[in-house]
Design a protein around this motif. Structure first.
Motif, mmCIF file in Angstrom:
data_model
loop_
_atom_site.group_PDB
_atom_site.id
_atom_site.type_symbol
_atom_site.label_atom_id
_atom_site.label_comp_id
_atom_site.label_asym_id
_atom_site.label_seq_id
_atom_site.Cartn_x
_atom_site.Cartn_y
_atom_site.Cartn_z
ATOM 1 N N TRP A 116 0.828 -1.208 0.000
ATOM 2 C CA TRP A 116 0.000 0.000 0.000
ATOM 3 C C TRP A 116 0.861 1.255 0.000
ATOM 4 C CZ3 TRP A 116 -3.852 3.079 -0.641
ATOM 5 C CH2 TRP A 116 -4.211 4.064 0.265
ATOM 6 N N GLY A 120 -11.786 0.260 6.931
ATOM 7 C CA GLY A 120 -10.628 0.056 6.047
ATOM 8 C C GLY A 120 -10.892 0.639 4.669
ATOM 9 N N ASN A 121 -9.885 0.631 3.813
ATOM 10 C CA ASN A 121 -9.963 1.309 2.515
ATOM 11 C C ASN A 121 -10.466 2.744 2.709
ATOM 12 O OD1 ASN A 121 -9.359 -0.815 0.412
ATOM 13 N ND2 ASN A 121 -10.929 -1.831 1.645
ATOM 14 N N LYS A 143 -3.668 -2.255 11.578
ATOM 15 C CA LYS A 143 -4.560 -3.158 10.844
ATOM 16 C C LYS A 143 -5.238 -2.424 9.686
ATOM 17 C CE LYS A 143 -6.470 -5.912 14.277
ATOM 18 N NZ LYS A 143 -7.633 -6.238 15.083
ATOM 19 N N ASP A 146 -2.828 -1.667 6.878
ATOM 20 C CA ASP A 146 -2.611 -2.882 6.083
ATOM 21 C C ASP A 146 -3.815 -3.157 5.184
ATOM 22 O OD1 ASP A 146 -0.150 -3.210 7.149
ATOM 23 O OD2 ASP A 146 -0.721 -4.729 8.612
ATOM 24 N N ASN A 147 -4.945 -2.555 5.537
ATOM 25 C CA ASN A 147 -6.151 -2.686 4.723
ATOM 26 C C ASN A 147 -6.395 -1.379 3.945
ATOM 27 O OD1 ASN A 147 -8.498 -3.707 3.684
ATOM 28 N ND2 ASN A 147 -9.680 -3.519 5.572
ATOM 29 N N ASN A 148 -5.330 -0.908 3.327
ATOM 30 C CA ASN A 148 -5.394 0.236 2.401
ATOM 31 C C ASN A 148 -6.002 1.522 2.965
ATOM 32 O OD1 ASN A 148 -4.365 -1.560 0.594
ATOM 33 N ND2 ASN A 148 -6.318 -1.947 -0.425
#
Ligand SMILES: Nc1ncnc2c1ncn2[C@@H]1O[C@H](COP(=O)(O)OP(=O)(O)OP(=O)(O)O)[C@@H](O)[C@H]1O
Ligand SMILES: [Mg+2]
Length: 253
Positions: free
Chosen positions: A5, A163-164, A190, A193-195
């Motif tokens: 990312w 996330g995202n 976390k 890591d999830n964009n």
């Protein structure tokens, strides 16, 4: 942090002044604004950007202007919030341009410690969401007003940050014990890591240690990327913790 990312386009990758601020406007006198002008705009290069600096240099003003320019409600919330209890926000968003990446964010939240109470009230007042279910279910099911400041803040992060997304946080440490603050760091990891992208203003030397965050210090004279270990916040806290009795003695004498 080994995360692909990091090499992708962020949701926000540059903030710059695109219009002259009129001379009577107090924004013109803020260190953050004059420094931003001096460097021709600020590039954001990491998924986590952390603004630090003395009280009043303009951190909240900057991130609030950025949040409003990105479509968030000035007092906080997601882009779907539109409540307003007090028109106290600046009009900085009218003078800045935010350069966005190609990727469209799917989630986002602007959170400022000082108006979190109003966000909680607004959530209680909202009509039911999709499927006729109460919106509060997206926040853990319990009114944020029926939890402590820190508990409700963590309920928000745990249940509502998907996330995202782009998450803009102004002094999140205000609500949290040191343990909870470390828990927040794990959630941030976390979500990164999830964009996700985080833009945070803080006075917390704990929060600014987030691995590979870009720490940007705003002073009267400049705005620049620094090692967190060189920030005044970190150095003073360290000196204090190393010898609290001596520091207090020096202070009170
Ligand atoms: N409406 C206003 N008119 C004039 N000055 C204002 C107005 N609103 C805010 N200011 C000034 O703008 C400055 C920057 O405020 P801001 O809240 O952005 O600082 P900050 O860096 O977030 O400080 P802190 O660390 O205390 O949160 C302050 O000195 C404040 O007094
Ligand atoms: Mg502030």
């Amino acid at each position: 942090m080994d995360n692909e990312w990091q090499n992708r386009d962020l949701y926000v990758n540059k903030i710059f002044l695109s219009k002259e601020i009129p001379s009577g406007n107090y924004l013109k006198r803020l260190p953050v604004i004059s420094n931003l002008k001096k460097i021709g705009g600020l590039e954001l290069t990491k998924p986590v950007t952390i603004f630090v600096g003395e009280n009043g240099v303009g951190k909240s003003t900057l991130i609030e202007g950025l949040a409003v320019a990105m479509g968030f409600n000035a007092e906080g919330g997601s882009v779907n919030f539109s409540f307003s209890t007090k028109e106290s926000h600046s009009n900085l968003h009218e003078y800045i341009t935010v350069s966005r990446g190609w990727r469209k964010q799917k989630d986002g939240f602007f959170l400022r410690a000082e108006s979190f109470y109003n966000v909680a009230s607004n959530i209680d007042d909202l009509d039911n969401g999709p499927g006729g279910l109460p919106i509060i279910l997206s926040y853990g099911g319990l009114s944020l007003h029926e939890q402590s400041h820190g508990e409700s803040f963590m309920a928000l992060v745990e249940n509502r940050f998907f996330g995202n997304g782009l998450y803009i946080l102004d002094e999140p440490e205000a609500a949290l014990s040191p343990m909870r603050l470390m828990e927040l760091i794990c959630y941030i990891k976390k979500l990164v890591d999830n964009n996700s992208q985080f833009i945070i203003s803080t006075h917390s030397p704990i929060l600014m240690t987030f691995p590979d965050a870009e720490v940007i210090e705003i002073t009267q004279e400049e705005i620049k990327s620094v090692d967190y270990k060189e920030t005044e916040h970190f150095l003073i806290t360290k000196r204090f913790m190393d010898s609290p009795e001596q520091m207090i003695k020096n202070l009170l004498d």
